[in-house]
Motif scaffolding. Sequence first.
Motif, short mmCIF file in Angstrom:
data_model
loop_
_atom_site.label_atom_id
_atom_site.label_comp_id
_atom_site.label_asym_id
_atom_site.label_seq_id
_atom_site.Cartn_x
_atom_site.Cartn_y
_atom_site.Cartn_z
N GLU A 1 0.83 -1.22 0.00
CA GLU A 1 0.00 0.00 0.00
C GLU A 1 0.85 1.26 0.00
O GLU A 1 0.53 2.24 -0.67
CB GLU A 1 -0.95 0.02 1.19
N ARG A 2 1.97 1.23 0.71
CA ARG A 2 2.82 2.41 0.77
C ARG A 2 3.50 2.67 -0.56
O ARG A 2 3.53 3.81 -1.06
CB ARG A 2 3.85 2.26 1.90
N ILE A 3 4.07 1.63 -1.14
CA ILE A 3 4.75 1.79 -2.43
C ILE A 3 3.74 2.15 -3.51
O ILE A 3 3.95 3.08 -4.31
CB ILE A 3 5.51 0.50 -2.80
N GLY A 4 2.63 1.41 -3.54
CA GLY A 4 1.61 1.67 -4.55
C GLY A 4 0.96 3.03 -4.37
O GLY A 4 0.70 3.74 -5.36
N GLY A 5 0.70 3.41 -3.11
CA GLY A 5 0.09 4.71 -2.86
C GLY A 5 0.99 5.85 -3.30
O GLY A 5 0.51 6.84 -3.89
N ALA A 6 2.28 5.72 -3.05
CA ALA A 6 3.23 6.77 -3.48
C ALA A 6 3.26 6.87 -5.00
O ALA A 6 3.32 7.98 -5.57
CB ALA A 6 4.61 6.46 -2.93
N ARG A 7 3.20 5.73 -5.66
CA ARG A 7 3.23 5.74 -7.13
C ARG A 7 1.95 6.35 -7.70
O ARG A 7 1.99 7.09 -8.68
CB ARG A 7 3.42 4.31 -7.65
N TRP A 8 0.81 6.02 -7.08
CA TRP A 8 -0.45 6.62 -7.53
C TRP A 8 -0.40 8.14 -7.41
O TRP A 8 -0.74 8.86 -8.35
CB TRP A 8 -1.62 6.07 -6.71
N LEU A 9 0.01 8.62 -6.27
CA LEU A 9 0.05 10.07 -6.05
C LEU A 9 1.02 10.75 -7.00
O LEU A 9 0.74 11.84 -7.51
CB LEU A 9 0.43 10.36 -4.60
N ARG A 10 2.13 10.10 -7.25
CA ARG A 10 3.15 10.70 -8.12
C ARG A 10 2.69 10.78 -9.58
O ARG A 10 3.01 11.74 -10.28
CB ARG A 10 4.45 9.90 -8.02
N THR A 11 1.96 9.77 -10.04
CA THR A 11 1.65 9.68 -11.47
C THR A 11 0.19 9.99 -11.83
O THR A 11 -0.09 10.29 -12.98
CB THR A 11 1.99 8.28 -12.01
N GLN A 12 -0.74 9.91 -10.86
CA GLN A 12 -2.16 10.01 -11.19
C GLN A 12 -2.88 11.15 -10.49
O GLN A 12 -3.90 11.63 -10.99
CB GLN A 12 -2.87 8.69 -10.83
N ALA A 13 -2.41 11.55 -9.34
CA ALA A 13 -3.15 12.52 -8.52
C ALA A 13 -2.78 13.97 -8.88
O ALA A 13 -1.72 14.24 -9.45
CB ALA A 13 -2.89 12.26 -7.05
N GLY A 14 -3.65 14.87 -8.48
CA GLY A 14 -3.38 16.28 -8.66
C GLY A 14 -2.57 16.84 -7.51
O GLY A 14 -2.34 16.18 -6.49
N GLU A 15 -2.14 18.08 -7.66
CA GLU A 15 -1.28 18.69 -6.65
C GLU A 15 -1.98 18.81 -5.30
O GLU A 15 -1.35 18.62 -4.25
CB GLU A 15 -0.83 20.08 -7.12
#
Length: 385
Positions: free
Chosen positions: A211-225
């Motif tokens: 969850e931590r690795i995946g969550g960081a990747r989601w935020l970095r590539t998919q989420a807004g600022e």
Amino acid sequence: MSRRRWAAAAALAGVACATLLAGCADASYCWQSASGHLNLMRAARPVPQWLQDPSTSAALKAKLELTQRIRRFAVTELGLPDNASYTRYADLHRAAAVWNVVAAPPYSLTLKTWCFPIVGCVGYRGYYDEAAAKAEAAAQTTQGLEAVVYPVPAYSTLGWMNWLGGDPLLSTFIGYPEGELARIVFHELAHQVLYVPGDTVFNESYATAVERIGGARWLRTQAGEAARAEYAQFDAQRQQFRALAADTRRVLSGIYDSREAKAQDWPAVEARKKAAMDAFRRRYAALRAAWTGPRQGAYDGWVARANNALFGAQAAYDDLVPAFEALFEHEDENWPRFYAEVKRLAALPQDERVPALKAETAAASTAARPAPDSDNHNNHGGPGA
């Protein structure tokens, strides 16, 4: 879901209950587990139905659409299972999916365990009714243990119920901020990739790393600022709190393994324990005073309930996470290779799993470390560095 499928589900639950009774669980607990889960699943409807329903609020529709993007990302980018889970939503009209009871001796962080089929022996006992959970905690207290009840927003059926529609999205966590919502979906799906019966620390630390690795990747590539900023603020507070909790666990473990404890000088041990708990709460108050934002008091309830049982439960979600994160990096951040290696470790005897995990990641870290006269300045210490 058709009546025929619900009849099949009820029959399956009955068989599970019979098996559960053979595993030494009492009949009333067995039936509340079966009926509670079936009621939860019965409340779920496919996400498209909620989206098409004019009575569904715009805020809920936005969250449901977000979860489906998170679900696709989990499959395509993290190698998590592509099945029926998290394609339906249920409004439970209560604060938690279940309430867990955990218990531990007054001078130990080792949790009491309950044993069940499929999942093996685990350090908690879940209830769909909060009052029943509190009654169980009170019963544990009368046996001389420290007990606590805490709410659980979601749980995994490990893929066993995908034929009935899979684990649904729930009202108990749908309102989470984007980063937290992604993490909880990734965590629960990770349990469907791997679950080792009877090894809570291995299972939860592995899923937390995903969850931590995946969550960081989601935020970095998919989420807004805005989502990234919101997550960063709360995650900084979370890391501070977990560091404080881990430090307190180390202090308490030292007290429970001290000369006084071995000599059974319990008044002395109790005095040292009280001092450690008082210091924990003072340090938390200082941390909290420096925090800002809408979730400033997110850990107030945890701290108010804190005892050996709660510290022991938290350890399952923290202690091996850095090792799993290091293993992911050792496998070149390749999800199939990471899952394959975790499965290899899981197949080892339980007393060999953690030493093998730590030895492998330690060896990888040593191999990556530059020689003293190296001019390589690009090395880093892994995801948690």
